[in-house]
Design an enzyme around this catalytic site. Structure first.
Site, short mmCIF file in Angstrom:
data_model
loop_
_atom_site.label_atom_id
_atom_site.label_comp_id
_atom_site.label_asym_id
_atom_site.label_seq_id
_atom_site.Cartn_x
_atom_site.Cartn_y
_atom_site.Cartn_z
N ASP A 31 0.91 -1.16 0.10
CA ASP A 31 0.02 0.13 0.18
C ASP A 31 0.85 1.53 -0.10
OD1 ASP A 31 -3.33 0.60 1.12
OD2 ASP A 31 -2.00 2.21 1.02
N LEU A 33 -0.26 4.10 0.92
CA LEU A 33 -0.82 5.26 1.90
C LEU A 33 -1.37 6.34 0.97
CD1 LEU A 33 1.74 5.12 4.82
CD2 LEU A 33 -0.39 3.81 4.51
N SER A 36 -5.08 5.93 2.47
CA SER A 36 -5.24 5.09 3.51
C SER A 36 -4.29 5.39 4.72
CB SER A 36 -4.98 3.54 3.17
OG SER A 36 -3.60 3.41 2.62
N ASN A 99 -2.17 5.58 -13.19
CA ASN A 99 -2.00 5.07 -11.97
C ASN A 99 -2.63 3.69 -12.04
OD1 ASN A 99 -1.39 4.82 -8.90
ND2 ASN A 99 -3.57 4.82 -9.02
N SER A 124 -15.80 -2.99 -11.10
CA SER A 124 -16.79 -2.10 -10.44
C SER A 124 -18.10 -2.45 -11.39
CB SER A 124 -16.33 -0.81 -10.51
OG SER A 124 -17.77 0.13 -10.35
N TYR A 148 -12.29 6.93 -14.74
CA TYR A 148 -12.26 6.04 -13.42
C TYR A 148 -13.13 4.82 -14.26
CZ TYR A 148 -14.32 3.24 -9.90
OH TYR A 148 -14.86 2.21 -9.03
N LYS A 152 -11.51 0.64 -15.27
CA LYS A 152 -11.97 -0.58 -14.88
C LYS A 152 -12.21 -1.54 -16.06
CE LYS A 152 -11.77 0.30 -10.39
NZ LYS A 152 -10.97 -0.61 -9.53
N PHE A 177 -21.02 -3.55 -6.40
CA PHE A 177 -21.97 -2.71 -6.46
C PHE A 177 -21.68 -1.46 -5.39
CE2 PHE A 177 -25.01 -3.92 -9.78
CZ PHE A 177 -23.93 -4.88 -10.19
N ARG A 289 -27.80 14.54 -9.81
CA ARG A 289 -26.13 14.94 -10.02
C ARG A 289 -25.88 14.15 -11.37
NH1 ARG A 289 -22.19 11.29 -6.03
NH2 ARG A 289 -23.27 9.76 -6.88
N ASP A 292 -25.43 10.35 -12.79
CA ASP A 292 -26.25 9.21 -12.03
C ASP A 292 -27.44 8.52 -12.95
OD1 ASP A 292 -24.94 9.54 -9.71
OD2 ASP A 292 -26.22 10.82 -8.60
N1 UFG Z 1 -26.38 10.48 -3.27
C1 UFG Z 1 -26.85 11.73 -2.76
N2 UFG Z 1 -26.32 12.55 -2.23
C2 UFG Z 1 -24.95 12.51 -1.97
C3 UFG Z 1 -24.23 11.30 -2.37
C4 UFG Z 1 -24.83 10.58 -3.04
O1 UFG Z 1 -28.26 11.86 -2.87
O2 UFG Z 1 -24.23 13.21 -1.27
C5 UFG Z 1 -27.30 9.45 -4.08
C6 UFG Z 1 -26.76 9.22 -5.51
O3 UFG Z 1 -27.31 10.32 -6.22
C7 UFG Z 1 -27.00 8.07 -5.70
C8 UFG Z 1 -26.76 7.21 -4.48
O4 UFG Z 1 -26.91 8.33 -3.53
O5 UFG Z 1 -28.54 7.68 -5.98
C9 UFG Z 1 -25.59 6.48 -4.35
O6 UFG Z 1 -24.20 7.53 -4.60
P1 UFG Z 1 -22.81 6.97 -4.27
O7 UFG Z 1 -22.13 8.26 -5.04
O8 UFG Z 1 -22.57 6.88 -3.06
O9 UFG Z 1 -22.56 5.70 -5.26
P2 UFG Z 1 -22.91 5.63 -6.83
O10 UFG Z 1 -23.90 4.57 -7.06
O11 UFG Z 1 -23.02 6.81 -7.65
O12 UFG Z 1 -21.42 5.27 -7.50
C10 UFG Z 1 -20.82 3.67 -6.85
C11 UFG Z 1 -19.39 3.86 -6.73
C12 UFG Z 1 -18.49 4.06 -8.12
C13 UFG Z 1 -19.20 3.04 -9.05
C14 UFG Z 1 -20.55 3.32 -9.22
C15 UFG Z 1 -21.20 2.31 -10.23
O13 UFG Z 1 -18.91 4.94 -5.92
O14 UFG Z 1 -17.06 3.87 -7.77
O15 UFG Z 1 -21.33 2.99 -7.98
O16 UFG Z 1 -21.17 0.95 -9.64
F1 UFG Z 1 -18.67 3.43 -10.25
#
Ligand code: UFG
Length: 330
Positions: A31, A33, A36, A99, A124, A148, A152, A177, A289, A292
């Site tokens: 790692d 760091l 982390s 990276n 992912s 990103y 993957k 997920f 956002r 999404d």
């Molecule tokens: N959300 C909010 N407010 C926030 C953050 C998130 O409402 O402050 C909502 C998002 O709109 C979404 C849900 O919460 O509906 C989940 O959002 P996350 O950002 O926690 O996760 P994501 O599903 O967008 O993304 C995740 C991983 C990514 C991966 C993606 C697809 O973080 O690495 O799943 O599998 F690429």
């Protein structure tokens, strides 16, 4: 087995090292760091009563990796190390491509050179992009359009080609997920630097009073309550999925979803957090956002059938364990 775990002090890596050690395997952590903290190592030792190997090193550094591979008998690799913030990847594409791709290629190259024939990769669900759920492993690779997600999908293709060229090399691509939660000891969990992007770390900061309120990104999706639906999986379940993958005896490439197979909306998750933990999480509905999707959850048929993997923990466990870790940090 002796398993090399890159990114082994990170959120998912540390929980996986714990599961490996508790199942009688040995682990060597590599790692740098970047995202982390070194004291996670002591926590791993405290939980397991064992002491894995530790190298503070960068997986993109071919010379350093060669040194580690040449000096240890390694039976398999779980490769977590990588940058993972979707938004940041858009503003720092070169850093992300360099990276993530170089580290995967360096580690794969050392595996081939030193005949380490088990490789598990931290992929992912982002590789499915906007396809309709439930998402199945044989769907086309069409990652959400950001560097990103592209890394993957590219790494999945690179490792698939390496396996084709080296018949004894086995690759397991694990598509996560939404990992949340923490170890039940409360000693390790998710501890992102700076302002978090993901829902659960953000909820935790709001619950602690460090951030005034949570922005809920959209309540006009085609979902039961209008907010986004995701397949949240407890990080300990996810870690156990890695254990099954590294123990699986197979050649060639296999691909598995690691999820629960069911979706939870943002408001369901937030309200469960408030109810289970008895703390308030003020929130406000704001606009959607960018990038999404409305709903994302896994088809878990294949991982159950071939890997014998089934998530055991539910949303209540996830919010309880996440909050316990967060309180311990204070
Ligand atoms: N959300 C909010 N407010 C926030 C953050 C998130 O409402 O402050 C909502 C998002 O709109 C979404 C849900 O919460 O509906 C989940 O959002 P996350 O950002 O926690 O996760 P994501 O599903 O967008 O993304 C995740 C991983 C990514 C991966 C993606 C697809 O973080 O690495 O799943 O599998 F690429």
């Amino acid at each position: 087995m002796n398993i090399l775990v890159t990114g082994g002090l990170g959120f998912i890596g540390s929980h996986t090292v714990v599961e490996l050690l508790e199942s009688g395997h040995e682990a060597i952590i590599v790692d740098n760091l970047y995202n982390s903290k070194v004291d996670v190592f002591d926590k791993i030792c405290q939980i397991t009563g064992k002491s894995p190997g530790l190298f503070i090193a960068d997986a993109t550094d071919a010379a350093e990796m060669d040194d580690i591979f040449s000096k240890h008998q390694i039976d398999g690799v779980i490769h977590f190390a990588g940058f993972k913030a979707v938004g940041e990847s858009v503003s720092k594409p070169l850093e992300y491509y360099r990276n993530n791709l170089v580290s995967a290629m360096v580690v794969a190259e050392k595996c081939v050179k030193y005949k380490v024939n088990r490789f598990v990769f931290s992929s992912s669900a982002t590789v499915y992009g906007e396809q309709e759920p439930p998402l199945k492993e044989d769907s086309e690779l069409m990652p959400t359009s950001n560097p990103y997600g592209e890394t993957k999908a590219m790494i999945e293709r690179i490792l698939t080609d390496v396996a084709k060229a080296n018949p004894e090399f086995s690759v397991c691509l694990l598509r996560y997920f939404n990992p949340v939660g923490a170890h039940k000891s409360g000693l390790i969990g998710e501890d992102p630097n700076g302002i978090p992007n993901n829902l659960m770390p953000f909820v935790l900061r709001v619950a602690r009073g460090e951030i005034e309120k949570l922005n809920v990104f959209g309540d006009d999706y085609d979902t039961p309550d209008g907010t986004g639906v995701r397949d949240y999986i407890h990080v300990v379940d996810l870690a156990r999925g890695h254990l099954k993958a590294i123990e699986k005896d197979s050649a060639g490439v296999s691909v598995y979803n690691l999820g629960t197979g069911s979706g939870t909306s943002v408001l369901e998750l937030v309200n469960t957090f408030i109810r289970v933990n008895g703390v308030d999480v003020p929130y406000e509905i704001v606009g959607r956002r960018d990038g999404d999707v409305a709903t994302c959850y896994a088809d878990v048929t294949k991982s159950l059938k071939e890997l014998g993997f089934k998530a055991e923990y539910g949303i209540e466990d996830m919010v309880r364990d996440a909050w316990q870790f967060e309180k311990n940090k204070c």
